[in-house]
Design a protein around this motif. Sequence first.
Motif, PDB file in Angstrom:
ATOM      1  N   ASP A 195      36.301  53.312  52.183  1.00 55.31           N
ATOM      2  CA  ASP A 195      35.042  53.879  51.698  1.00 55.31           C
ATOM      3  C   ASP A 195      35.100  54.089  50.188  1.00 55.31           C
ATOM      4  N   ARG A 196      36.198  54.681  49.752  1.00 55.46           N
ATOM      5  CA  ARG A 196      36.358  54.960  48.319  1.00 55.46           C
ATOM      6  C   ARG A 196      36.321  53.668  47.510  1.00 55.46           C
ATOM      7  N   LYS A 197      37.034  52.662  47.971  1.00 52.01           N
ATOM      8  CA  LYS A 197      37.087  51.416  47.206  1.00 52.01           C
ATOM      9  C   LYS A 197      35.737  50.718  47.196  1.00 52.01           C
ATOM     10  N   ASP A 198      35.049  50.718  48.342  1.00 53.29           N
ATOM     11  CA  ASP A 198      33.730  50.089  48.383  1.00 53.29           C
ATOM     12  C   ASP A 198      32.765  50.780  47.429  1.00 53.29           C
ATOM     13  N   ARG A 199      32.692  52.112  47.473  1.00 55.09           N
ATOM     14  CA  ARG A 199      31.696  52.814  46.656  1.00 55.09           C
ATOM     15  C   ARG A 199      31.988  52.676  45.169  1.00 55.09           C
ATOM     16  N   MET A 200      33.263  52.802  44.794  1.00 58.02           N
ATOM     17  CA  MET A 200      33.581  52.721  43.368  1.00 58.02           C
ATOM     18  C   MET A 200      33.377  51.303  42.832  1.00 58.02           C
ATOM     19  N   SER A 201      33.718  50.299  43.625  1.00 65.82           N
ATOM     20  CA  SER A 201      33.574  48.920  43.158  1.00 65.82           C
ATOM     21  C   SER A 201      32.114  48.495  43.129  1.00 65.82           C
ATOM     22  N   MET A 202      31.384  48.784  44.204  1.00 63.93           N
ATOM     23  CA  MET A 202      30.002  48.340  44.264  1.00 63.93           C
ATOM     24  C   MET A 202      29.103  49.103  43.301  1.00 63.93           C
ATOM     25  N   ALA A 203      29.530  50.282  42.868  1.00 68.77           N
ATOM     26  CA  ALA A 203      28.774  51.008  41.848  1.00 68.77           C
ATOM     27  C   ALA A 203      28.804  50.284  40.510  1.00 68.77           C
ATOM     28  N   THR A 204      29.730  49.347  40.372  1.00 68.43           N
ATOM     29  CA  THR A 204      29.805  48.545  39.140  1.00 68.43           C
ATOM     30  C   THR A 204      29.385  47.097  39.385  1.00 68.43           C
ATOM     31  N   GLY A 205      28.942  46.783  40.591  1.00 63.63           N
ATOM     32  CA  GLY A 205      28.581  45.407  40.910  1.00 63.63           C
ATOM     33  C   GLY A 205      29.778  44.495  41.054  1.00 63.63           C
ATOM     34  N   LEU A 206      30.914  45.051  41.508  1.00 61.24           N
ATOM     35  CA  LEU A 206      32.137  44.276  41.716  1.00 61.24           C
ATOM     36  C   LEU A 206      32.420  44.189  43.208  1.00 61.24           C
ATOM     37  N   GLU A 207      32.641  42.987  43.709  1.00 61.17           N
ATOM     38  CA  GLU A 207      33.020  42.800  45.106  1.00 61.17           C
ATOM     39  C   GLU A 207      34.537  42.803  45.228  1.00 61.17           C
TER      40      GLU A 207
ATOM     41  N   LEU B 129      39.253  54.954  39.075  1.00 64.53           N
ATOM     42  CA  LEU B 129      38.974  53.734  39.824  1.00 64.53           C
ATOM     43  C   LEU B 129      37.614  53.162  39.421  1.00 64.53           C
ATOM     44  N   LEU B 130      36.627  54.036  39.252  1.00 65.67           N
ATOM     45  CA  LEU B 130      35.311  53.580  38.827  1.00 65.67           C
ATOM     46  C   LEU B 130      35.381  52.929  37.442  1.00 65.67           C
ATOM     47  N   LEU B 131      36.103  53.552  36.521  1.00 68.10           N
ATOM     48  CA  LEU B 131      36.216  53.004  35.167  1.00 68.10           C
ATOM     49  C   LEU B 131      37.033  51.717  35.154  1.00 68.10           C
ATOM     50  N   LEU B 132      38.067  51.639  35.984  1.00 71.63           N
ATOM     51  CA  LEU B 132      38.831  50.396  36.105  1.00 71.63           C
ATOM     52  C   LEU B 132      37.912  49.267  36.561  1.00 71.63           C
ATOM     53  N   PHE B 133      37.142  49.522  37.606  1.00 69.57           N
ATOM     54  CA  PHE B 133      36.259  48.475  38.123  1.00 69.57           C
ATOM     55  C   PHE B 133      35.188  48.093  37.114  1.00 69.57           C
ATOM     56  N   ARG B 134      34.749  49.066  36.334  1.00 69.88           N
ATOM     57  CA  ARG B 134      33.775  48.748  35.288  1.00 69.88           C
ATOM     58  C   ARG B 134      34.378  47.784  34.276  1.00 69.88           C
ATOM     59  N   GLY B 135      35.658  48.013  33.937  1.00 66.97           N
ATOM     60  CA  GLY B 135      36.333  47.109  33.008  1.00 66.97           C
ATOM     61  C   GLY B 135      36.574  45.733  33.600  1.00 66.97           C
ATOM     62  N   VAL B 136      36.950  45.688  34.878  1.00 65.73           N
ATOM     63  CA  VAL B 136      37.175  44.407  35.546  1.00 65.73           C
ATOM     64  C   VAL B 136      35.867  43.620  35.614  1.00 65.73           C
ATOM     65  N   ARG B 137      34.774  44.329  35.880  1.00 61.95           N
ATOM     66  CA  ARG B 137      33.479  43.658  36.070  1.00 61.95           C
ATOM     67  C   ARG B 137      32.998  42.955  34.799  1.00 61.95           C
ATOM     68  N   GLU B 138      33.516  43.347  33.657  1.00 62.84           N
ATOM     69  CA  GLU B 138      33.131  42.666  32.423  1.00 62.84           C
ATOM     70  C   GLU B 138      33.579  41.211  32.412  1.00 62.84           C
ATOM     71  N   ARG B 139      34.601  40.877  33.223  1.00 65.54           N
ATOM     72  CA  ARG B 139      35.134  39.513  33.221  1.00 65.54           C
ATOM     73  C   ARG B 139      35.163  38.854  34.602  1.00 65.54           C
TER      74      ARG B 139
END
Length: 616
Positions: A480-492, A363-373
């Motif tokens: 909680d899981r979704k908030d922490r993994m997404s916000m760790a990449t700067g994704l809302e 999930l963290l890596l997915l959000f990191r990829g999404v955050r690129e765009r």
Amino acid sequence: MCGITGWVAYDRDLTLERAVLDAMTDTQLRRGPDSGGVHLARHAALGHRRLAVIDPEGGVQPMTVEHDGRTLAALSYSGEVYNHHELRAELEAAGHRFRTRSDTEVVLRAYLEWGEHLAERLNGMFAFAVWDARTEELLLVRDRMGVKPLHYHPTPDGVVFGSEPKALLAHPAVRPVVDLDGLRELLALTRTPGLTPYRGIAEVQPGHLVRVRRQGLTVRRYWALEAREHTQDLATTIGTVRALLEDIVHRQLESDVPLCSLLSGGLDSSAVTALAARTLRAAGAGPVRSFAVDFTGQSEHFAPDAVRTTQDGPYAEMLARHVGAEHRVVELDPAALGAPAQRLATLRARDLPGGVGDMDASLLLLFRGVRERSTVALSGESADELFGGYRWFHDPGIVRTEDFPWAAVLSSLGGTGSGPREQLLDRELLGKLDLPGYRRARYREALAEVPHLPDADPFERRMREVSYLNLTRFVRILLDRKDRMSMATGLEVRVPFCDHRLVQYVFNAPWSMKSFDGREKSLLRAAVRDVLPAEIAERMKSPYPIVQDPRYPRLLRAELAALASDPRSPALALLDRRALSDALAPDTDPQSVRLATDLALDLDAWLTEYQVELEL
């Protein structure tokens, strides 16, 4: 979306404590990569890290309101208020004058107008702190469903607070102490409102506010699920659900930065994506952008089971074609998911061991990829809890069990404590923890909260209880899981199914309507069927994917062997040496101890990285 933190101390001058506040604020950098700021007053210090979404130029924080050269109030705010346009108009009519387009300023002026009762007027996901300089009082507020986090630690002369525990742990008065009750809360597969595993660190409960005065701290609940008689017929109920969803998605599409949807190809994410596509098309705003996750080699290794009967990829592609989405797949390498560096990254995002292995890492890596765009994403999270999507809603044996249904499912898979995750834990420690007993006590507490209608049918009464448990306990684990993994990449990540109007309405729809066609999520399926391909409208629930590549459990075994051979590994004190030896035996299938291995590795990384003080 942002990261907030702060400190109130009535017996000291906090204008001299800038270094401490800076250290606390810096821990929230990933939540707010765009800018940061602090507000220092004699007895209050507020810190803020900003992820700019609405009015990037104007919504700088902490935000203050002054009159005649004197500060009236200061705000550090995280979240989105989706009815801020209506509130702005109401406040302007009351005489307020705005200098920005941001919802942040709406929240601040709403406080000046309505005080703590602003909370009842807000529609959104939020966590914020207001320092009232006139009365020298602090107000902490959290949204109704607990989408956005807010933690606090009372001190002898005030409070320390922040979005995440790491912000509090950066304060010299807060130590990472975990006792037996903390470890129980970490391992028992429940989510007790207000509690954290760290001793002394509490959460502002969803739907609550905390007021801090010189005289002490008080807590008030401003929202709760209520039992109301549902008088509408089935057709009207389906139509109401659809109307609410259309309004919610429309509101949650507002953004001054790139926005997308998270698309698995399941009913929930497909419904959100399809409704978003219709709204954007009607506004002439171009196609919806969508993202899905997959693993390298997943097609070759995928094996249907009782939980995941189909792969997500083909269904996500089908929905994307159906609505004309601009669709991308973030493909992940299974080997990278098991790397120690990735485990550490997920740990730092959560501040706690997750114990779910590659689900967190992917999930963290997915959000990191999404955050690129994209900076903002819409998600289908919470539909299963709301509409009855999980299989435990439909299993009579599980429904009758006097336990949290998700924990009962995992316990049925075997294990000494809550289930197979605890296979490697020390047997004496498990005896002291008594995780089943702890969970039973928390279960009874939760049942005592459930609002009921008088003279309700016994089965409908029980299904109301099961729904309440999911909406107040299980959903918070996932949020909680979704908030922490997404916000760790700067994704809302926004969650339309957590709109409190929809939650309150569907909670009171009788179970006979929620399953009127003999299927899971009958109301949702009927409300959005016309915007979906038939194959997706009829698709069975499929949980978030896990890696099925056999290399992954083998990588875990190698890490576990390294842990077992290192006498400095702090987790060894919590593990059973014989069980550890058996797990590493050549004839043991590493897949059979995968969950337990992941938990052991997470515990070791956590104890090392956070220098946790165990008092067991």
